[in-house]
Motif scaffolding. Structure first.
Motif, short mmCIF file in Angstrom:
data_model
loop_
_atom_site.label_atom_id
_atom_site.label_comp_id
_atom_site.label_asym_id
_atom_site.label_seq_id
_atom_site.Cartn_x
_atom_site.Cartn_y
_atom_site.Cartn_z
N ARG A 26 0.82 -1.23 0.00
CA ARG A 26 0.00 0.00 0.00
C ARG A 26 0.85 1.26 0.00
NH1 ARG A 26 -4.18 -2.48 4.50
NH2 ARG A 26 -5.01 -4.09 3.13
N GLY A 27 2.16 1.08 -0.04
CA GLY A 27 3.04 2.24 -0.17
C GLY A 27 3.24 3.00 1.13
N VAL A 28 2.91 2.38 2.27
CA VAL A 28 3.16 3.07 3.54
C VAL A 28 4.67 3.06 3.78
CG1 VAL A 28 2.74 3.02 6.04
CG2 VAL A 28 0.94 2.32 4.46
N ALA A 29 5.18 4.18 4.22
CA ALA A 29 6.63 4.29 4.42
C ALA A 29 7.10 3.28 5.46
CB ALA A 29 6.96 5.70 4.90
N ARG A 30 8.33 2.83 5.32
CA ARG A 30 8.90 1.98 6.37
C ARG A 30 9.22 2.87 7.58
NH1 ARG A 30 11.57 -3.35 3.68
NH2 ARG A 30 10.13 -3.44 1.91
N TYR A 31 9.61 2.20 8.66
CA TYR A 31 9.68 2.87 9.97
C TYR A 31 10.42 4.22 9.96
CZ TYR A 31 10.66 3.47 14.94
OH TYR A 31 10.77 3.97 16.21
N ASN A 32 11.62 4.21 9.43
CA ASN A 32 12.44 5.43 9.53
C ASN A 32 11.85 6.56 8.70
OD1 ASN A 32 14.49 5.77 11.29
ND2 ASN A 32 16.14 5.42 9.82
N GLU A 33 11.40 6.22 7.51
CA GLU A 33 10.81 7.23 6.64
C GLU A 33 9.50 7.75 7.24
OE1 GLU A 33 12.15 8.60 4.28
OE2 GLU A 33 10.51 9.65 3.26
N PHE A 34 8.78 6.84 7.85
CA PHE A 34 7.52 7.18 8.51
C PHE A 34 7.79 8.23 9.59
CE2 PHE A 34 3.98 6.31 11.45
CZ PHE A 34 2.94 5.98 10.60
N ARG A 35 8.85 8.00 10.36
CA ARG A 35 9.20 8.97 11.41
C ARG A 35 9.60 10.31 10.79
NH1 ARG A 35 10.14 7.39 16.87
NH2 ARG A 35 11.74 9.00 17.10
N GLU A 88 17.00 1.57 7.23
CA GLU A 88 15.96 2.12 6.35
C GLU A 88 14.97 1.04 5.90
OE1 GLU A 88 15.46 5.26 5.88
OE2 GLU A 88 17.24 5.67 7.08
N LYS A 89 15.40 -0.21 5.97
CA LYS A 89 14.53 -1.30 5.53
C LYS A 89 13.54 -1.73 6.60
CE LYS A 89 16.93 -4.02 2.05
NZ LYS A 89 17.84 -5.15 1.96
N LEU A 90 13.78 -1.32 7.81
CA LEU A 90 12.95 -1.79 8.93
C LEU A 90 11.46 -1.55 8.63
CD1 LEU A 90 12.71 -2.79 11.89
CD2 LEU A 90 12.91 -0.41 12.60
N ASP A 91 10.68 -2.63 8.69
CA ASP A 91 9.23 -2.48 8.45
C ASP A 91 8.59 -1.67 9.56
OD1 ASP A 91 8.25 -4.20 6.07
OD2 ASP A 91 9.73 -5.45 7.08
N LEU A 92 7.58 -0.90 9.18
CA LEU A 92 6.92 -0.05 10.16
C LEU A 92 6.40 -0.86 11.35
CD1 LEU A 92 5.71 2.67 11.02
CD2 LEU A 92 3.67 2.08 9.73
#
Ligand code: HEM
Length: 644
Positions: free
Chosen positions: A495-504, A537-541
């Protein structure tokens, strides 16, 4: 809460304290922060509403992409016709120059959004190469499920949150969101090296349906099959047919069986507003609120008018319990207690609002009852990020513990366990669960759930029985193919949700640079390294949210909390039934009084099961484990209590 977002890391560090601590000084700062946070909220709304489930806001999709792609070049948004939205970006730059927000975070946002933003990345790849499959399977979802989610040993939440609280949030999710699925199934196969440890070596599932947004930038989005409003659709239904099905068409009532539980159709599927992936605890809450609806009585109203008014009132009761009871238990700190009550009643509190009504804007009198809805320029919708942070299946245990409510245990003591009723959760789900529930009955089920702690939101605590789950179709029927839910949680990627770091970063929170920034648990760090190497950066949300070190009193991560608060306020302030129309003309005097006098779930239980909480509940909220200690009386006013 109006000030919730002033806590984000890019605002002045002093203001950051507000969310966690509140003493006299912080309270003053809180007022200072209001003008900032309002703008900030606008800004974040743009970010957060980009992947609107409604797909009604292609406008903000455009704005977001403009922001990501062009802010570096300082192209004027006015030329794109987004004059007012552009203002917020300039606000940021102005704050930056004034030292209110930190340079680092801003430049990180501007520079890195181009490079690291997974959504943009997948968008560009999609455009250039036709698919983004490499991003979907790296690392493989079954590897993540096996190595980081699979439950070793059930870890519970202590006394803070019980099984009613766990069922409650599923009950709310089923009021708000469900992604429309594609008609095509895809297969997910575990790689050979891990397949032996997977309950399902391969399984088929339906992808999320992609629909066109009409935007030239982000071409596709997804649709919500449930109504996103806080409208009680979980009991009333999401469309004409669903709404008709649950009504008795007499005295405004909804259908309910003689034992107080839901009626069932000839296939054994409950008759209710939402029946997908149901289980006994969820169905019990549906039945409780049908009873609540049916208890409302306006003698002069015909069936239709009574049904509509009772629906309005019951939906407001749901919203209120969620805001000032459930959320307060989830984030158990004085500050959050103050914040959530401010959301509903305002800074001046219930007594003043009861006396003088809503005056002085959201700060003094709360979001509920505002003269006009406030959507900050983005049509009401719930976002992909919101769905993702609510992926909390770890709340579910392996077994349900049934208690003997006919025992002679003295008041407030935990009733003994009925030996033969340590029921595997699998048997409490779907049609089997409905059968079990009717054997057990509503009262025993409520008391039992009240006394059982739910699972903790942490790694290695994902319910084993959900790794070969019989999921339901939208009409509640069992699907033929079992699924591994733990592996399916990676739908966030699709669904294109950012991964953890990008989300933050998107939330303007400080990203992690290494695993030690996330947690100080050595075992977790080792496991993360095994799955993701050193690439944070790869860490899943979902994994980041489960691994993150928690704030004292919080049952969830700080990262998830940011989204919770954003949307918690938005669900109230952007809905006309909680703002313009939250008045006696729409609700009636009696209806408003009903909402006003109901503060907690305990009040609803007391209304329909007199004596139950008196006998069995020692604690203050029905969402805590019932034999836990009640909140201590303290004479220090809430806003002046020292930070923990
Ligand atoms: C017996 C209880 C439950 C069962 C059987 C169940 C099952 C499922 C299934 C099959 C899905 C669809 C997965 C997909 O296709 O992507 C789903 C989605 C979801 N569930 Fe649960 N669930 C349960 C309880 C809960 C609870 C307690 C929560 C807590 C918040 C929760 C939150 C969610 C969320 C956020 C989604 C994503 C919805 C979406 O994609 O639109 N569920 N669940």
């Amino acid at each position: 809460m109006a000030f919730s977002l002033s806590s984000s890391s890019f605002i002045h560090p002093q203001l950051r304290h507000i969310v966690y601590k509140m003493n006299l000084f912080d309270t003053l700062l809180f007022f200072v922060s209001i003008p900032l946070s309002v703008h900030h909220l606008h800004f974040l709304c743009l970010i957060n509403h980009m992947p609107s489930l409604h797909v009604c806001s292609s406008h903000c999709v455009d704005v977001f992409v403009c922001m990501s792609e062009f802010t570096r070049l300082y192209i004027s948004w006015t030329s794109w016709g987004y004059g007012t939205d552009y203002q917020y970006f300039w606000d940021l730059l102005t704050w930056e120059s004034e030292g209110i927000c930190t340079n680092v975070t801003i430049s990180c946002m501007l520079e890195e959004s181009m490079v690291r933003n997974m959504r943009l990345k997948s968008f560009l790849i999609e455009r250039l190469m036709g698919n983004a499959i490499t991003l979907l399977l790296d690392p493989h979802p079954t590897v993540v499920a096996n190595k980081l989610l699979a439950r070793n040993k059930f870890v519970d939440n202590g006394k803070q949150f019980n099984m009613i609280a766990c069922s409650w949030i599923q009950f709310m999710i089923h009021d708000w969101i469900d992604h429309m699925e594609d008609t095509q199934q895809v297969e997910l196969k575990a790689p050979d090296k891990i397949a032996d440890g997977c309950p399902l070596k391969s399984f088929k599932f339906y992808k999320t349906k992609k629909v066109s947004t009409g935007s030239p930038y982000m071409k596709t989005g997804s649709l919500n099959t449930r109504t996103p409003w806080w409208d009680g659709s979980v009991i009333y239904g999401n469309n004409e047919d669903g709404m008709r099905k649950v009504r008795a068409f007499k005295d405004g009532r909804l259908r309910i069986a003689g034992d107080g539980l839901l009626e069932h159709d000839e296939k054994g599927i409950p008759i209710s507003g939402d029946v997908r992936n149901c289980w006994a605890g969820f169905s019990l809450l549906q039945a409780l609120f049908v009873t609540e609806h049916n208890a409302e009585n306006y003698p002069d109203f015909d069936d239709e008018k009574l049904y509509r008014h009772a629906r309005l009132v019951t939906s407001a009761v749901l919203a209120k319990i969620h805001t000032i009871d459930w959320t307060v238990e989830l984030l158990r700190t004085d500050t959050l207690l103050a914040g959530m009550r401010i959301n509903w009643y305002g800074f001046l509190g219930k007594k003043i609002k009861d006396l003088f009504g809503h005056f002085g804007g959201p700060v003094l009198s709360g979001l509920v009852g505002l003269r006009r809805p406030r959507d900050h320029g983005v049509p009401y919708s719930l976002t992909e990020e919101f769905v993702s942070v609510y992926r909390m299946h770890s709340l579910l245990p392996e077994k349900l513990i049934l208690r003997d409510i006919h025992s002679t245990a003295s008041e407030y003591e935990c009733p003994p366990v009925v030996e033969e009723y340590l029921v595997p959760m699998r048997e409490m789900a779907g049609k089997d669960g409905e059968r079990r529930l009717s054997e057990v009955g509503m009262e025993q089920m409520l008391v039992s759930m009240g006394h059982q702690a739910c699972g903790a939101v942490k790694l290695w605590n994902y319910p084993s029985w959900m790794r070969n789950l019989v999921a339901h179709d939208i009409n509640g029927e069992d699907r033929p193919d079992q699924v591994d839910m733990a592996a399916m949680e990676s739908k966030d990627r699709e669904r294109g949700v950012a991964r953890y770091n990008e989300f933050r970063r998107n939330l303007l929170m400080i990203p992690i640079s290494n695993w030690e920034d996330l947690t100080d648990d050595e075992e977790v760090i080792e496991a993360l390294r095994d799955v993701y190497g050193n690439d944070v950066e790869k860490l899943d949300l979902l994994i980041g949210l489960h691994a993150e070190k928690k704030i004292k009193g919080f049952a969830i991560s700080e990262t998830a909390f940011f989204i919770f608060l954003l949307i918690a306020s938005r669900r109230l302030e952007a809905d006309r039934f909680f703002t313009t129309n939250f008045n006696s003309r729409t609700y009636t005097e009696k209806g408003l009084e009903w909402v006003n006098k109901t503060e907690t779930l305990k009040d609803v239980i007391d209304r329909h099961f007199p004596g139950m909480t008196k006998k069995w509940m020692k604690c203050t909220s029905a969402f805590s484990v019932w034999d836990s200690e009640p909140n201590q009386t303290t004479y220090i006013p809430l806003y002046l209590r020292p930070a923990p």
